[in-house]
Design an enzyme around this catalytic site. Structure first.
Site, mmCIF file in Angstrom:
data_model
loop_
_atom_site.group_PDB
_atom_site.id
_atom_site.type_symbol
_atom_site.label_atom_id
_atom_site.label_comp_id
_atom_site.label_asym_id
_atom_site.label_seq_id
_atom_site.Cartn_x
_atom_site.Cartn_y
_atom_site.Cartn_z
ATOM 1 N N GLY A 130 2.200 6.412 35.756
ATOM 2 C CA GLY A 130 1.835 7.898 36.682
ATOM 3 C C GLY A 130 0.518 7.509 37.324
ATOM 4 O O GLY A 130 -0.115 9.027 37.637
ATOM 5 N N THR A 166 -1.266 7.894 40.332
ATOM 6 C CA THR A 166 -0.981 8.784 41.500
ATOM 7 C C THR A 166 -2.105 8.036 42.983
ATOM 8 O O THR A 166 -2.002 8.283 43.316
ATOM 9 C CB THR A 166 -1.250 9.392 41.681
ATOM 10 O OG1 THR A 166 -2.032 11.113 41.352
ATOM 11 C CG2 THR A 166 0.540 10.675 40.723
ATOM 12 N N HIS A 204 -7.468 4.312 42.087
ATOM 13 C CA HIS A 204 -8.627 4.304 42.382
ATOM 14 C C HIS A 204 -9.368 4.651 40.501
ATOM 15 O O HIS A 204 -8.303 5.637 40.227
ATOM 16 C CB HIS A 204 -9.620 4.941 42.754
ATOM 17 C CG HIS A 204 -10.514 4.507 43.261
ATOM 18 N ND1 HIS A 204 -11.858 4.779 44.807
ATOM 19 C CD2 HIS A 204 -12.035 4.713 42.569
ATOM 20 C CE1 HIS A 204 -12.909 3.700 44.013
ATOM 21 N NE2 HIS A 204 -13.033 4.786 42.677
ATOM 22 N N HIS A 257 -9.588 6.026 37.969
ATOM 23 C CA HIS A 257 -10.891 6.731 37.166
ATOM 24 C C HIS A 257 -9.391 7.363 35.662
ATOM 25 O O HIS A 257 -8.977 6.754 34.760
ATOM 26 C CB HIS A 257 -10.184 7.805 38.165
ATOM 27 C CG HIS A 257 -8.236 8.290 38.864
ATOM 28 N ND1 HIS A 257 -7.822 7.373 39.028
ATOM 29 C CD2 HIS A 257 -7.752 8.575 37.716
ATOM 30 C CE1 HIS A 257 -6.732 8.105 38.732
ATOM 31 N NE2 HIS A 257 -6.516 8.964 38.147
ATOM 32 N N HIS A 285 -9.433 9.955 32.679
ATOM 33 C CA HIS A 285 -9.492 11.452 33.058
ATOM 34 C C HIS A 285 -9.475 11.924 31.600
ATOM 35 O O HIS A 285 -9.933 11.427 30.296
ATOM 36 C CB HIS A 285 -7.684 11.817 32.624
ATOM 37 C CG HIS A 285 -6.751 11.473 34.182
ATOM 38 N ND1 HIS A 285 -6.511 12.486 34.790
ATOM 39 C CD2 HIS A 285 -6.511 10.174 34.389
ATOM 40 C CE1 HIS A 285 -5.566 11.704 35.856
ATOM 41 N NE2 HIS A 285 -5.086 10.747 35.738
#
Length: 113
Positions: free
Chosen positions: A92, A94, A97, A99, A101
């Site tokens: 998942g 998208t 880069h 990151h 969540h």
């Protein structure tokens, strides 16, 4: 390589920043999946978790510590929060880069996806 997160980190694209230091920026997700959905992003362009070189391993710990600090500041630490790193299309991811969540403000389901 420049991407949307590089542009946000540099200030070229506006965002609702919640945290920033020399290496990391955190901002509200524009497509939130929970009442609290923050992205914690290194300013250095690293495409994915699988691309973090050993010399940058401390950065991974800092990303998680910033996520925890924000969870406390946003008052979701006590009730609970989720931290997710998607790596690759099938997971998942998208934006290419790295990151983190930070999700909270509601009960999470398991399995997540």
């Amino acid at each position: 390589m420049r991407c949307i997160f590089c542009s946000i980190a540099s200030g070229e694209i506006a965002s609702k920043k919640l945290y920033e230091d020399a290496e990391i920026v955190a901002f509200e997700d524009v497509n939130p999946q929970a009442p609290i959905h923050v992205l914690v992003v290194p300013k250095q362009h690293i495409p994915a978790l699988s691309d973090v070189p050993p010399e940058d391993s401390a950065l991974l710990g800092r990303l998680l510590l910033v996520a925890d600090q924000l969870a406390h500041r946003l008052l979701i630490a006590e009730s609970g929060y989720r931290v997710v790193i998607n790596t690759g299309v099938h997971a998942g991811q998208t934006v290419g880069h790295l990151h983190v969540h930070l999700l909270g403000g509601r009960a999470m389901q398991w399995p997540p996806g």
